[in-house]
Scaffold this motif. Structure first.
Motif, PDB file in Angstrom:
ATOM      1  N   LEU A  72       0.830  -1.203   0.000  1.00 36.65           N
ATOM      2  CA  LEU A  72       0.000   0.000   0.000  1.00 36.65           C
ATOM      3  C   LEU A  72       0.869   1.261   0.000  1.00 36.65           C
ATOM      4  N   SER A  73       1.907   1.271   0.804  1.00 36.30           N
ATOM      5  CA  SER A  73       2.822   2.410   0.853  1.00 36.30           C
ATOM      6  C   SER A  73       3.474   2.639  -0.511  1.00 36.30           C
ATOM      7  N   GLY A  74       3.879   1.562  -1.167  1.00 39.24           N
ATOM      8  CA  GLY A  74       4.484   1.675  -2.493  1.00 39.24           C
ATOM      9  C   GLY A  74       3.519   2.190  -3.537  1.00 39.24           C
ATOM     10  N   ILE A 114       7.905  -2.538  -6.126  1.00 35.30           N
ATOM     11  CA  ILE A 114       7.627  -2.662  -4.693  1.00 35.30           C
ATOM     12  C   ILE A 114       8.194  -3.999  -4.238  1.00 35.30           C
ATOM     13  N   LEU A 115       9.238  -3.929  -3.449  1.00 31.88           N
ATOM     14  CA  LEU A 115       9.876  -5.138  -2.936  1.00 31.88           C
ATOM     15  C   LEU A 115       9.391  -5.367  -1.515  1.00 31.88           C
ATOM     16  N   VAL A 116       8.850  -6.548  -1.274  1.00 28.03           N
ATOM     17  CA  VAL A 116       8.281  -6.860   0.029  1.00 28.03           C
ATOM     18  C   VAL A 116       9.161  -7.887   0.721  1.00 28.03           C
ATOM     19  N   GLY A 117       9.785  -7.485   1.790  1.00 23.58           N
ATOM     20  CA  GLY A 117      10.571  -8.400   2.607  1.00 23.58           C
ATOM     21  C   GLY A 117      12.033  -8.469   2.203  1.00 23.58           C
ATOM     22  N   PRO A 118      12.842  -8.956   3.143  1.00 21.98           N
ATOM     23  CA  PRO A 118      14.285  -9.057   2.897  1.00 21.98           C
ATOM     24  C   PRO A 118      14.632 -10.050   1.791  1.00 21.98           C
ATOM     25  N   ARG A 136      14.252  -8.199  -1.514  1.00 14.27           N
ATOM     26  CA  ARG A 136      15.339  -7.225  -1.679  1.00 14.27           C
ATOM     27  C   ARG A 136      16.643  -7.934  -2.037  1.00 14.27           C
ATOM     28  N   ALA A 137      16.918  -9.048  -1.363  1.00 15.32           N
ATOM     29  CA  ALA A 137      18.153  -9.801  -1.639  1.00 15.32           C
ATOM     30  C   ALA A 137      18.164 -10.316  -3.077  1.00 15.32           C
ATOM     31  N   LEU A 138      17.050 -10.872  -3.533  1.00 15.98           N
ATOM     32  CA  LEU A 138      16.974 -11.356  -4.909  1.00 15.98           C
ATOM     33  C   LEU A 138      17.126 -10.210  -5.911  1.00 15.98           C
ATOM     34  N   ASP A 139      16.502  -9.076  -5.621  1.00 17.90           N
ATOM     35  CA  ASP A 139      16.604  -7.923  -6.509  1.00 17.90           C
ATOM     36  C   ASP A 139      18.054  -7.450  -6.619  1.00 17.90           C
ATOM     37  N   ILE A 140      18.742  -7.348  -5.493  1.00 20.29           N
ATOM     38  CA  ILE A 140      20.147  -6.938  -5.508  1.00 20.29           C
ATOM     39  C   ILE A 140      20.991  -7.964  -6.254  1.00 20.29           C
ATOM     40  N   GLY A 141      20.754  -9.239  -5.979  1.00 24.73           N
ATOM     41  CA  GLY A 141      21.511 -10.294  -6.650  1.00 24.73           C
ATOM     42  C   GLY A 141      21.358 -10.249  -8.155  1.00 24.73           C
TER      43      GLY A 141
END
Length: 89
Positions: free
Chosen positions: A41-43, A51-55, A58-63
């Motif tokens: 909702l914030s995104g 909108i990345l939800v959860g660590p 985020r880790a997969l996106d960075i990878g």
């Protein structure tokens, strides 16, 4: 995310459903549904394209951004047996 998505999915074989559910519930890090809803909702309100939800997301996106194609083979090696078991029923 720790939601009922794996339990509510349709499976050809109940054993595959049990295997996938255990994987989602116990092996994968995740975000609780209420926190995920707040992040989404914030995104949306902020007009974000991604909108990345959860660590884990985020880790997969960075990878993917850092390693690009080099990450695909190791990831497929890890996830392949799970998906193969879901498809070959």
């Amino acid at each position: 995310m720790h939601t009922a998505i794996a339990r509510r999915a349709r499976y050809v074989d109940p054993a595959v459903r049990d295997f996938a559910t255990r994987g989602f519930d116990h092996r994968l890090p995740g975000t609780r549904p209420r926190a995920a809803a707040a992040a989404i909702l914030s995104g949306v309100v902020a007009g974000r394209d991604r909108i990345l939800v959860g660590p884990d997301a985020r880790a997969l996106d960075i990878g993917v951004r850092v390693f690009a194609g080099a990450l695909q083979r190791p990831l497929a090696t890890i996830t392949g047996p799970v998906f193969r078991r879901m498809i070959v029923a």
